[in-house]
Design an enzyme around this catalytic site. Structure first.
Site, mmCIF file in Angstrom:
data_model
loop_
_atom_site.group_PDB
_atom_site.id
_atom_site.type_symbol
_atom_site.label_atom_id
_atom_site.label_comp_id
_atom_site.label_asym_id
_atom_site.label_seq_id
_atom_site.Cartn_x
_atom_site.Cartn_y
_atom_site.Cartn_z
ATOM 1 N N ARG A 266 0.616 -1.596 0.541
ATOM 2 C CA ARG A 266 0.050 0.263 -0.154
ATOM 3 C C ARG A 266 0.596 1.344 0.193
ATOM 4 N NH1 ARG A 266 -4.385 -3.337 4.344
ATOM 5 N NH2 ARG A 266 -5.463 -4.159 2.178
ATOM 6 N N PHE A 404 -6.009 -2.112 -6.557
ATOM 7 C CA PHE A 404 -4.686 -3.240 -5.955
ATOM 8 C C PHE A 404 -4.315 -2.544 -5.179
ATOM 9 C CE2 PHE A 404 -1.638 -3.202 -10.352
ATOM 10 C CZ PHE A 404 -1.998 -3.906 -10.478
ATOM 11 N N GLU A 405 -3.957 -4.023 -4.795
ATOM 12 C CA GLU A 405 -3.616 -3.389 -2.576
ATOM 13 C C GLU A 405 -3.960 -3.361 -1.919
ATOM 14 O OE1 GLU A 405 -0.906 -4.901 -2.442
ATOM 15 O OE2 GLU A 405 0.453 -4.401 -4.228
ATOM 16 N N GLY A 406 -6.153 -4.014 -2.124
ATOM 17 C CA GLY A 406 -7.049 -4.192 -1.567
ATOM 18 C C GLY A 406 -7.896 -3.059 -2.391
#
Length: 594
Positions: A266, A404-406
Site C-alpha cells: 500500500r 490493487f492492494e485491497g
C-alpha cells in the site's frame, strides 16, 4: 540518529497528538546520497526503459526481463534486500525514491514493483536462513524474477477465503498444491512465486513455488483496460509438488505474511502515484503552453490555471503525506539495533505499526492520481483521447490503483477499525479524547485563528482533528459493537481522517521549509498548502454533516449541527487567485515545482 521508544510517534497518533514540524520527514530532507540514488534511477528509466515502452506495451516481455536484469546490475532491485544476501540494504527513503522514479515507466513499473515488493519481501521478512540464501541473491541481481499469488477467482478482498489447498504427501517430503491464482503480475516470466494455500484445507499458509516445479503452469495473458505492458495471467497449480522446506513461515500463519506485505504494498503504491502524478503535470503544463486556441496558449486561460493549481496542490499534500509516513518507518526502526533488524519480521512489525497511515496513503494517492490524469486528459482535449499521446495511457493505467492492494473501500474500512482496535488495547486514548471533546463542544466558543503565514491553516488542522473525533465518538457511542454494519459512516470518518493527515502533512512540511529558508522562498509551498487545506476542510465538513444527519434527528441533530458549525467557522481564502499564482510557476518550469 537512534530514537528512544518514547520519542517515536505511534501509528494513528497524529489524530490525538500535536505534531510539530521537526518531528516530520519531508522531501527537503533528502541527503546527497538519496538524490544520487534518485538520479541513477531516473537516468536508467530515461535511457534504458523509455525507448522500449511501446514494445513492452505490446507484450514483448523479453524487454521486461532484460531491463529488470539491467536494473539488478545497477543495484535497483536490491534496495530492500540485506547486503549479506546480495542486496544493498538501503534505508526506506532510498527504496521509496527508487519506486517513485520507476513510476514514470508506465506498465514496466508494475513489473518492477511486483518483483521487488510483494514478490521478494515475503522472503526478506519471513524466510528462513536457508530460503534467504537460496533465493534472495538471484532476486536482487535480476537473475530470478518474482511474483505474488494471493487472489483467486472466488476470493479478492476476502483473501482468507482462498480455496487452493496444500496436502503433505505420504513420504512427508512435498506439499501437493491444487488450485488457481488469478491476476498474477509477472506470471509470464516469473521464476519464483509466493503462493498462499490452505494446509489440510483450513490452515492458511505461504509457500515459495518455482515455475519449474511439477504441476505449475500459467494461463494465457489477460486482456486488460490498462497496465497492458505488465504480464497478468492465472497461475495454475495442478497437484504441484512443492518441497516441504519451501513452506514460508509457519503453518497456519500465512495471514501474518499476507497482511504485513499488504501494508508494504500500500505505501509503495502511494509512492508510485507521486511519480506518475508529476509526469502527468509535466505533460499537461508543456501541452498547455504550446496549444493555442483563439490565438492564445491555453495556459493563459484561467480555467486551465485552475486545473493545474488544483492538481499540483493535491500532489503536494500527497507527496508530503507519503514521505512523512516513510519517515515514520525509519524513526520506528531507529530504536532497534542492527542485530534486531537482521530479523526481517522486526522490520515488518515496524511498518505494521503504521497500518492506518499505509491505508490512508494508498487511498489518497490512488484517488489523487486518478484526479490528476483525468484533468490531464481534459487539458489535452481530443488529443488526450488519442493513443499517440502519453496521457491517454496514463489515464488507463491509473484506474487499477484503486483496486490493487485491497480496494479503496476495504482500505477505508481498515482505518476506523484499526483505530478502534488500538483504543481497545489502550494504545491510543481515543475514547477519552472523544468524551472530553463532546463535553467541550457543548460550551465551546469559536476561537479565532492568528493572522500570520499558515496560522489559519494550523487552526483548521486543529479543528479538523476535533471533527474527526466528534464524528467517530458519536458513531461509536450510538452503534457500539454494531458499528461495523454502518459502513457509510465509517467511510465518512475515514475520509475525514485522510484529509486530516494530508492537511497536517502539507502544513508541517511548509512550516518546516519556512523555518529553514524563510516565507519568500517557500512561497509556492505556501500557495499549495493554503489551497489544499481550504478545499480539504470543505470536504471534511460535508462528510461530517452527512454522518450527523444519518445518526441523529430532530433537536439532537440541530444541536450536533450547531456544534459542527462552531468547529468549521473560518473566513475562506481566495483559492481562485491562489491557484492562478501556483499555476504560473508550473507553466514557467513546465513541471511540478515546489
Amino acid at each position: 540518529m537512534a530514537k528512544k521508544a518514547a520519542d517515536v510517534q505511534k501509528g494513528g497518533g497524529f489524530l490525538i497528538e500535536d505534531v510539530t514540524y521537526d518531528q516530520m520527514y519531508t522531501p527537503e530532507d533528502f541527503t546527497d546520497e538519496h538524490k544520487m540514488i534518485a538520479k541513477t534511477t531516473e537516468d536508467y528509466i530515461e535511457q534504458d526503459v523509455l525507448p522500449h515502452i511501446d514494445d513492452i506495451e505490446n507484450h514483448q516481455f523479453e524487454h521486461s526481463v532484460r531491463l529488470l536484469k539491467k536494473a539488478g546490475e545497477l543495484g535497483l532491485l536490491g534496495a530492500d534486500v540485506p547486503e549479506e544476501y546480495g542486496g544493498l540494504g538501503l534505508d526506506k527513503i532510498s527504496s521509496a525514491l527508487i519506486t517513485e522514479k520507476f513510476s514514470r515507466a508506465g506498465s514496466f513499473s508494475l513489473s518492477y514493483g511486483a518483483h521487488v515488493g510483494i514478490g521478494s519481501l515475503p522472503i526478506v521478512f519471513f524466510g528462513s536462513e536457508e530460503q534467504k540464501k537460496k533465493y534472495l541473491p538471484g532476486l536482487a541481481s535480476g537473475e530470478k524474477i518474482a511474483a505474488y499469488a494471493l487472489t483467486e477467482p472466488g476470493s479478492g478482498s476476502d483473501a482468507l477465503g482462498a480455496k487452493t489447498t496444500a496436502v503433505l504427501n505420504e513420504a512427508g517430503t512435498h506439499y501437493v498444491l491444487t488450485g488457481e491464482k488469478q491476476w498474477i503480475t509477472n506470471s509470464a516470466f516469473a521464476d519464483v512465486f509466493v503462493v498462499y494455500a490452505k494446509v489440510d484445507g483450513d490452515k492458511f499458509s505461504a509457500f515459495i513455488v518455482e515455475k519449474e516445479f511439477p504441476g505449475v503452469s500459467t494461463g494465457p495473458e489477460e486482456k486488460k483496460m490498462g497496465i497492458k505492458g505488465s504480464s497478468t495471467r492465472t497461475l495454475i497449480l495442478d497437484q504441484a509438488e512443492v518441497p516441504k522446506e519451501n513452506l514460508l513461515g509457519e503453518i497456519g500463519k500465512g495471514h501474518v505474511i499476507a497482511f504485513n506485505i499488504l501494508n508494504i504494498g500500500r505505501y509503495k503504491l502511494a509512492v508510485g502515484t507521486i511519480g506518475a502524478s508529476k509526469r502527468v503535470i509535466e505533460l499537461s503544463a508543456a501541452y498547455a503552453n504550446q496549444r493555442r486556441q483563439f490565438k492564445t496558449p491555453i495556459a493563459g486561460f484561467s480555467l486551465t490555471q485552475e486545473k493545474i493549481g488544483t492538481m499540483a496542490s493535491r500532489l503536494y499534500a500527497m507527496e508530503s503525506s507519503v514521505y512523512r509516513t516513510v519517515g515514520l518507518f525509519e524513526d520506528n526502526m531507529s530504536q532497534f539495533t542492527a542485530e534486531d533488524l537482521k530479523d526481517g519480521r522486526q522490520i515488518a512489525k515496524s511498518i505494521a505499526e503504521y497500518a492506518i497511515e499505509c491505508s490512508l496513503n494508498k487511498v489518497f494517492g490512488s484517488e489523487t492520481l486518478d484526479y490528476i490524469v483525468d484533468e490531464g486528459v481534459q487539458i489535452h482535449g481530443g488529443y488526450g483521447f488519442m493513443q499517440e499521446y502519453e496521457v491517454e495511457r496514463a489515464y488507463r493505467d491509473s484506474r487499477i490503483n484503486r483496486i490493487f492492494e485491497g480496494t479503496n473501500e476495504i482500505n477505508r474500512l481498515i482505518v476506523p477499525s484499526t483505530f478502534l482496535k488500538k483504543a481497545l488495547k489502550g494504545e491510543l486514548p481515543l475514547f477519552e479524547k472523544a468524551q472530553s471533546l463532546q463535553e467541550e463542544l457543548m460550551m465551546l466558543m469559536p476561537e479565532e485563528p492568528g493572522s500570520g503565514v499558515l496560522e489559519q491553516e494550523k487552526y483548521i488542522v486543529k479543528q479538523a482533528k476535533k471533527i474527526a473525533l466528534f464524528a467517530a465518538g458519536l458513531a461509536a457511542q450510538k452503534y457500539g459493537k454494531a458499528i461495523d454494519r454502518e459502513q457509510e459512516i465509517l467511510v465518512n470518518v475515514a475520509d475525514i481522517v485522510s484529509n486530516v493527515y494530508a492537511m497536517e502533512s502539507a502544513v508541517l512540511r511548509t512550516e518546516k521549509a519556512i523555518a529553514a529558508q524563510g516565507a519568500e522562498k517557500a512561497a509556492q509551498k505556501v500557495l499549495y498548502t493554503e489551497i489544499f487545506v481550504q478545499e480539504a476542510f470543505n470536504e471534511i465538513e460535508a462528510h461530517a454533516k452527512e454522518s450527523l444527519i444519518a445518526m441523529e434527528e430532530g433537536d439532537s441533530l440541530r444541536m450536533m449541527l450547531s456544534a459542527l458549525r462552531k468547529l468549521t467557522r473560518v473566513t475562506p481564502k481566495n483559492v481562485i487567485q491562489k491557484k492562478r499564482e501556483a499555476a504560473a510557476g508550473i507553466f514557467e518550469a513546465e513541471k511540478y515545482t515546489v
